[in-house]
Structures are given as C-alpha cells and as structure tokens.
Design a protein around this motif. Structure first.
Motif, PDB file in Angstrom:
ATOM      1  N   PRO A 274       0.804  -1.231   0.000  1.00 29.58           N
ATOM      2  CA  PRO A 274       0.000   0.000   0.000  1.00 29.58           C
ATOM      3  C   PRO A 274       0.835   1.278   0.000  1.00 29.58           C
ATOM      4  N   TYR A 275       2.060   1.196   0.473  1.00 29.07           N
ATOM      5  CA  TYR A 275       2.857   2.426   0.556  1.00 29.07           C
ATOM      6  C   TYR A 275       3.315   2.907  -0.812  1.00 29.07           C
TER       7      TYR A 275
ATOM      8  N   ARG B  90       1.445   5.505  -2.644  1.00 27.48           N
ATOM      9  CA  ARG B  90       1.476   6.882  -2.166  1.00 27.48           C
ATOM     10  C   ARG B  90       2.668   7.658  -2.695  1.00 27.48           C
TER      11      ARG B  90
ATOM     12  N   GLU C 220     -13.075   2.539  -8.072  1.00 24.82           N
ATOM     13  CA  GLU C 220     -13.781   2.411  -6.804  1.00 24.82           C
ATOM     14  C   GLU C 220     -14.649   1.159  -6.802  1.00 24.82           C
TER      15      GLU C 220
ATOM     16  N   TYR D 278     -14.116  -1.460  -8.568  1.00 21.13           N
ATOM     17  CA  TYR D 278     -13.302  -2.670  -8.639  1.00 21.13           C
ATOM     18  C   TYR D 278     -12.642  -2.982  -7.295  1.00 21.13           C
ATOM     19  N   CYS D 279     -11.972  -1.992  -6.715  1.00 27.53           N
ATOM     20  CA  CYS D 279     -11.179  -2.349  -5.535  1.00 27.53           C
ATOM     21  C   CYS D 279     -11.561  -1.553  -4.300  1.00 27.53           C
ATOM     22  N   GLY D 280     -12.464  -0.609  -4.405  1.00 29.42           N
ATOM     23  CA  GLY D 280     -12.923   0.054  -3.202  1.00 29.42           C
ATOM     24  C   GLY D 280     -12.230   1.353  -2.877  1.00 29.42           C
ATOM     25  N   ALA D 281     -11.238   1.746  -3.659  1.00 32.16           N
ATOM     26  CA  ALA D 281     -10.583   3.020  -3.405  1.00 32.16           C
ATOM     27  C   ALA D 281     -10.400   3.737  -4.724  1.00 32.16           C
TER      28      ALA D 281
ATOM     29  N   THR E 291      -5.517   5.880  -3.983  1.00 22.45           N
ATOM     30  CA  THR E 291      -4.482   4.946  -3.551  1.00 22.45           C
ATOM     31  C   THR E 291      -5.130   3.577  -3.510  1.00 22.45           C
ATOM     32  N   THR E 292      -5.096   2.929  -4.653  1.00 20.32           N
ATOM     33  CA  THR E 292      -6.013   1.820  -4.880  1.00 20.32           C
ATOM     34  C   THR E 292      -5.613   0.520  -4.189  1.00 20.32           C
ATOM     35  N   HIS E 293      -4.320   0.223  -4.164  1.00 24.18           N
ATOM     36  CA  HIS E 293      -3.883  -1.074  -3.650  1.00 24.18           C
ATOM     37  C   HIS E 293      -4.658  -2.176  -4.359  1.00 24.18           C
TER      38      HIS E 293
ATOM     39  N   ALA F 164     -19.367   2.815  -4.014  1.00 26.67           N
ATOM     40  CA  ALA F 164     -19.448   1.451  -4.526  1.00 26.67           C
ATOM     41  C   ALA F 164     -19.542   0.444  -3.392  1.00 26.67           C
TER      42      ALA F 164
ATOM     43  N   ARG G 175     -17.795  -2.162  -2.836  1.00 25.56           N
ATOM     44  CA  ARG G 175     -16.533  -2.599  -2.245  1.00 25.56           C
ATOM     45  C   ARG G 175     -15.777  -1.472  -1.564  1.00 25.56           C
ATOM     46  N   PHE G 176     -16.395  -0.324  -1.444  1.00 20.96           N
ATOM     47  CA  PHE G 176     -15.699   0.846  -0.912  1.00 20.96           C
ATOM     48  C   PHE G 176     -15.042   0.531   0.431  1.00 20.96           C
ATOM     49  N   ARG G 177     -13.811   0.994   0.568  1.00 19.61           N
ATOM     50  CA  ARG G 177     -13.101   0.737   1.815  1.00 19.61           C
ATOM     51  C   ARG G 177     -13.162   2.003   2.662  1.00 19.61           C
TER      52      ARG G 177
ATOM     53  N   MET H 216      -4.744   3.697   6.534  1.00 21.46           N
ATOM     54  CA  MET H 216      -4.745   4.114   5.127  1.00 21.46           C
ATOM     55  C   MET H 216      -5.745   3.313   4.312  1.00 21.46           C
ATOM     56  N   PHE H 217      -6.617   2.588   4.954  1.00 23.36           N
ATOM     57  CA  PHE H 217      -7.724   1.900   4.293  1.00 23.36           C
ATOM     58  C   PHE H 217      -7.242   1.022   3.146  1.00 23.36           C
ATOM     59  N   CYS H 218      -6.181   0.285   3.438  1.00 18.16           N
ATOM     60  CA  CYS H 218      -5.628  -0.569   2.400  1.00 18.16           C
ATOM     61  C   CYS H 218      -6.385  -1.886   2.328  1.00 18.16           C
TER      62      CYS H 218
ATOM     63  N   LEU I 141      -5.893  -4.639   4.143  1.00 16.06           N
ATOM     64  CA  LEU I 141      -5.154  -5.858   4.470  1.00 16.06           C
ATOM     65  C   LEU I 141      -5.728  -6.551   5.706  1.00 16.06           C
TER      66      LEU I 141
END
Ligand code: SF4
Ligand code: SF4
Lengths: 370, 151
Positions: free
Chosen positions: A66-67, A70, A147, A149-152, A155-157, B42, B44-46, B103-105, B107
């Motif tokens: 995740p870093y 950024r 958003e 697809y991955c929720g962000a 900073t998508t990760h 969405a 899946r929003f984190r 950071m809402f990753c 994990l």
C-alpha cells in the motif's frame, strides 16, 4: 549585492515555491533572472519526503504494497504493478493470464487518468481554465471504475503479489467499454479546444526544448523522451504483463518542445484506449492468483524491474536477504529523474515559460521526494 | 492565404468556444450536492471499519485471533482478549482501531478468518479531537453516526 543600485543590478534571485500553485506540489525552484530571462535554476526538493524506501525495510513484502501507491498518487495502479512485478520476479512466480489482462486494463485506465490530470493542470497553468473541468469530469469515470473494482479511488492497492485480490465485479467489461466509447470523442474535444488555439500554440511552441541527446544524457524517459524523437517505450522494449501481445503504436514527435510533449500525451491516451479494447476481448475465466506462499520469503537475491509508468520509466530495485522483509528497496521514480532536466530546459526562457516547462515534465512531488 | 483568413476570422478560438458552448447544456451538470445529497459509493468501498456482530445473538463474531493486528502495516489495531475460565476459550474484551493512522488498504479485512472486521461504505470519519479518531469496540460495532443534513 554590495555597492550596486537597483538600476545596475542585472541579476535577480527569485524563489518560486514551495507554495506556488503552478509548481504542482511542494517544489521550490530558485530562479536566477536577468530581467525577464532565466539564466539559471536550482530545484530544492524534499518537502514531501516520507521515507518510503526506509519504510519498505521495516515492513513485510505484503505490507509494503500500500505504501508504493502513495508515491505517485496520480498513477497508483502503475506503482503497484511495478512493485508486484518486482517481488514476483524475486519469487519466480507469474500472475495467471486473467490477472495479467486485468492488470493491463487497470494500468492503462490509470495512464489515461494521469494524463487527464496532467492536461487539465497544465492548461490551467498556461491560462486555459476550461479543459480542467472537462478532464476532471472524464477522470471521474475512471476513478469510479477503480472504486467499484477495488474500493478506493486514488491509492487503490489493487494488485497483490502473485495476482489480484479482487475478482472483477459484475459489469466491469461493460463499464470499461462504455468509458472507451465515451472517451475517444472527448480527446478530440480537448484537441479542438487547445491544439489550434493560437494562444496555446504561441505559449508552447519552441518552449523548453530538450533534444534526444540531452534526454539521454539526463536519463529522461517517458513522453518527454518520445517527444524528442526517440521511440522508447518499455511496454515495447521490455514487455511485461503480456504487453507484447497487444497491438499499439508509440507516438513520437521530433521537436522535443512543450507542444510536442502535449501532442505525444494526447496520442498516448488514444493508444491506451486501443490497448484496453484489445484487452477486454482477452479476458478469460480462470484463477486470479498464482500459487504464492502465505508468508512471502523470497530467496536471497536482488532484482530490478522497470515498467512504463505514465510519466516514464518506473523501476524497483529490491534486495532480499531471505527474510520476510526486504533488505533494501530502491525506487527509480520517473518524475525525479525527469525533473533534473528542468535547468537545461529553462535556460534562456522567460519567467512565464518556467510554469509551462514545469507543467510539461509532469511531475508528482510525492514521487520526487518519496 | 487560407491560414490568414482563418487567423483573421478567429476560427481557432471560435472552435474552442463552440466546444464550451456545447457543454453548457444542463445535462452536462456533474456537480454533486454533497451534504444535501450523499453520494452512493461502490459496494466494495473501503471506508469506516466495522466489527460485525451476530444479528441474532448480538455477540461479536471476532474470535480474538489477532491476525488483523499482525497484518496491518501501521500496527494500529489493538486486540484485547482474555481466557474464559469455564470454556477455556479466548474471548474478546477490547478492540481499538486508530482511524487517524489507517490508510484503508484493506489488508486487515483480508486477514480476518471469520469476516468479523470489515471496511464499510461509511466515509465520514471526521472528529473534533484526535482522541475521537481512535475507535473503541462499541463504536466499531455500532458504527459512526454522522449528522444528516437536510436540504
Ligand atoms: S485498512 Fe490497512 S492500515 Fe487500516 S487498519 Fe486495516 S490493515 Fe491497517
Ligand atoms: S482478524 Fe478478525 S477475528 Fe481475528 S482479531 Fe481481527 S477482527 Fe477478530
């Protein structure tokens, strides 16, 4: 300047930044001026330094992912792809085909998003405010796909080492196809606004010239290099993630000035759409994650993997000492290297052109300072 | 000659203006009237974390395995457990989650074996104090209560 009056002092040192809106972040440029003419510049960077490389030494391989988003937060997906590819090479695994195609689609969408933000802000610097609204509008569509697809959004990760974490959502293909159809006419619209506009042309033509030799000497990559006439694109030169199977062109121009870099990037957006359309047809069912051990412990060794990020060559050099944490992570950010050519491009230019030149390199300070 | 006529007649500028005019149509309004209209994020929003409870019994789903705390790169989750003397099983006592460093990753969410910890669609995490950013077990289970504004 001792003993000189205002009138005969010919040199003026001016600080531009770090809070100048046109330096795209916290960049400080010390300008040495002779009247309106720039006779030298010096960049002061480091205001956004967060020690990302050092953080990497204190996190496990999975935790560090995740870093990297950024650093170049405008193109977080590309950053994640480079990192995942580097660790995958270290582990000698390869992502399954379905994951690779998805990666290509998302990174190309991200390239479009990055170029759109560049176009909007670059035009804004020059004084054309309207394109910013239009480009942000289209970028929003890309971010919505991210958003979903991955929720962000930023900073998508999105990628994990060995493949993907998330399965495609229902309607992903339609969303992307719809975006492609919608987007191509919009590129023409931007071109209608800018390409022939006399103010735009006057402000950009012949400004900030960087020849192919100078580009190579500075190690400049990406659209800046391609605008100088060198057809160097890592997607073609060292294909990764199956880019060799896609049919696309590398747009190049000869003059190496700010206007050519603008044209190259516009064309790149169209080529990205072309790649995405081909990739959409290649999506096939299958696993999205390769067999990766739960605790990632790569063998002792080192690896350098570079990819073509929207801004140029993005490289990761990772040294593994066989433990769960990298011994050293070194990032070769395109913005940092490209920024070094700023002095060369600014010499002899006018103060107002400095803004255009900083904009045209397309830097993200998060990546320059890391 | 043609170029001269085009220059005199401001063709390049008028073409650009025509694009701007085309975009004036009300169907091109994209502004979101946020607080009045809340965007739908969405699925899946984190966003804000939530500690799921069993809706029937009201008991927490968390088994206190500490995996989320180990997965988190920022080490911001603290799981407190104690051993139940009767059944000899670990039960959750406290759970703190520092949203200011998160950071809402995602994990932690991936690491949880029983889907107890989840990042939800709530995105309004602001608070007046730093302490308010640190969520305790009760807040994680009941969720934040953002003020609803009426237009
Ligand atoms: S989302 Fe990421 S940073 Fe936040 S608590 Fe979970 S693992 Fe830690
Ligand atoms: S991983 Fe899940 S079950 Fe384990 S402590 Fe965290 S929330 Fe509870």
């Amino acid at each position: 300047m001792a003993g000189s009056t205002f009138l005969d002092s010919s040199e003026l040192v001016l600080n531009m930044g770090p809070q100048h809106p046109s330096t795209h972040g916290v960049l400080r440029v010390i300008l040495k001026l002779d009247g309106e003419k720039v006779i030298g510049t010096e960049c002061v960077i480091g205001y956004l330094h967060r020690g990302v490389e050092k953080i990497g030494e204190n996190r496990t391989y999975v935790q560090f992912a995740p870093y990297v988003d950024r650093m170049d937060y405008v193109a977080a997906v590309s950053n994640g792809l480079g990192y995942c590819l580097a660790v995958e090479k270290l582990l000698s695994v390869e992502a399954p085909p379905r994951a690779q195609v998805t990666r290509v689609i998302l990174t190309e969408l991200n390239r479009i998003a990055s170029h759109l933000l560049w176009l909007g802000t670059h035009a804004l610097d020059i004084g054309a405010i309207t394109p910013l609204f239009y480009t942000l509008r289209e970028r929003e569509e890309v971010l919505k796909i991210f958003e979903k697809y991955c929720g962000a959004r930023l900073t998508t990760h999105a990628f994990r080492i060995g493949g993907l974490q998330y399965e495609l959502y229902d309607g992903f293909e339609e969303d992307v196809a719809k975006f492609c159809d919608m987007f191509l006419p919009k590129v023409d619209e931007y071109e209608e606004l800018l390409t022939d506009n006399r103010i735009w042309v006057e402000r950009l033509k012949g400004v900030g010239i960087l020849t192919a030799e100078q580009c190579k000497a500075y190690g400049v990559t990406g659209p800046v290099l391609r605008a100088a006439g060198v057809a160097w694109d890592l997607r073609k030169a060292q294909p990764y993630s199956g880019y060799e199977q896609y049919d696309f062109d590398i747009p190049i121009r000869q003059n190496g000035d700010t206007f050519d870099r603008y044209i190259v990037r516009m064309e790149e957006m169209r080529q990205s759409v072309r790649i995405i359309r081909q990739a959409l047809e290649r999506i096939e069912p299958g696993p999205i994650m390769a067999k990766v051990p739960k605790v990632i412990k790569p063998p002792v060794g080192e690896v350098y993997v570079s990819i073509e990020a929207p801004k140029g060559e993005l490289g990761y050099f990772i040294v593994s000492d066989g433990s769960t944490q990298p011994y050293r992570v070194r990032v070769r950010p395109p913005s940092f290297v490209n920024l070094q050519a700023l002095d060369q491009m600014c010499r002899g230019a006018l103060v107002a052109d400095v803004v255009a030149i900083i904009g045209t390199i397309d830097i993200v300070l998060g990546e320059v300072d890391r | 000659m043609r170029k001269l006529i085009r220059t005199v007649l401001l063709v390049d500028l008028l073409r650009g203006l025509w694009v701007t005019l085309r975009n004036q149509h009300p169907k091109h309004i994209y502004t979101e009237q946020y607080p009045a209209q809340r965007p739908k994020v969405a699925e899946r929003f984190r966003g804000a974390p939530r500690l799921n409870i069993n809706p029937d019994t009201g008991e927490t789903l968390c088994i206190g395995c500490n995996l989320c705390a180990l997965a988190c790169p920022e080490n911001l989750i603290v799981v407190g457990t104690e051993r139940d003397p009767k059944t000899n099983r670990k039960v959750l006592t406290t759970f703190t989650y520092d949203t200011s460093r998160c950071m809402f990753c995602g994990l932690c969410e991936d690491a949880c074996p029983v889907d107890a910890l989840e990042l939800t669609q709530d995105f309004e995490l602001a608070s007046y104090t730093r302490e308010g950013q640190i969520w305790d077990r009760q807040m994680l289970e009941e969720g934040p209560r953002p003020t609803q504004y009426k237009s």
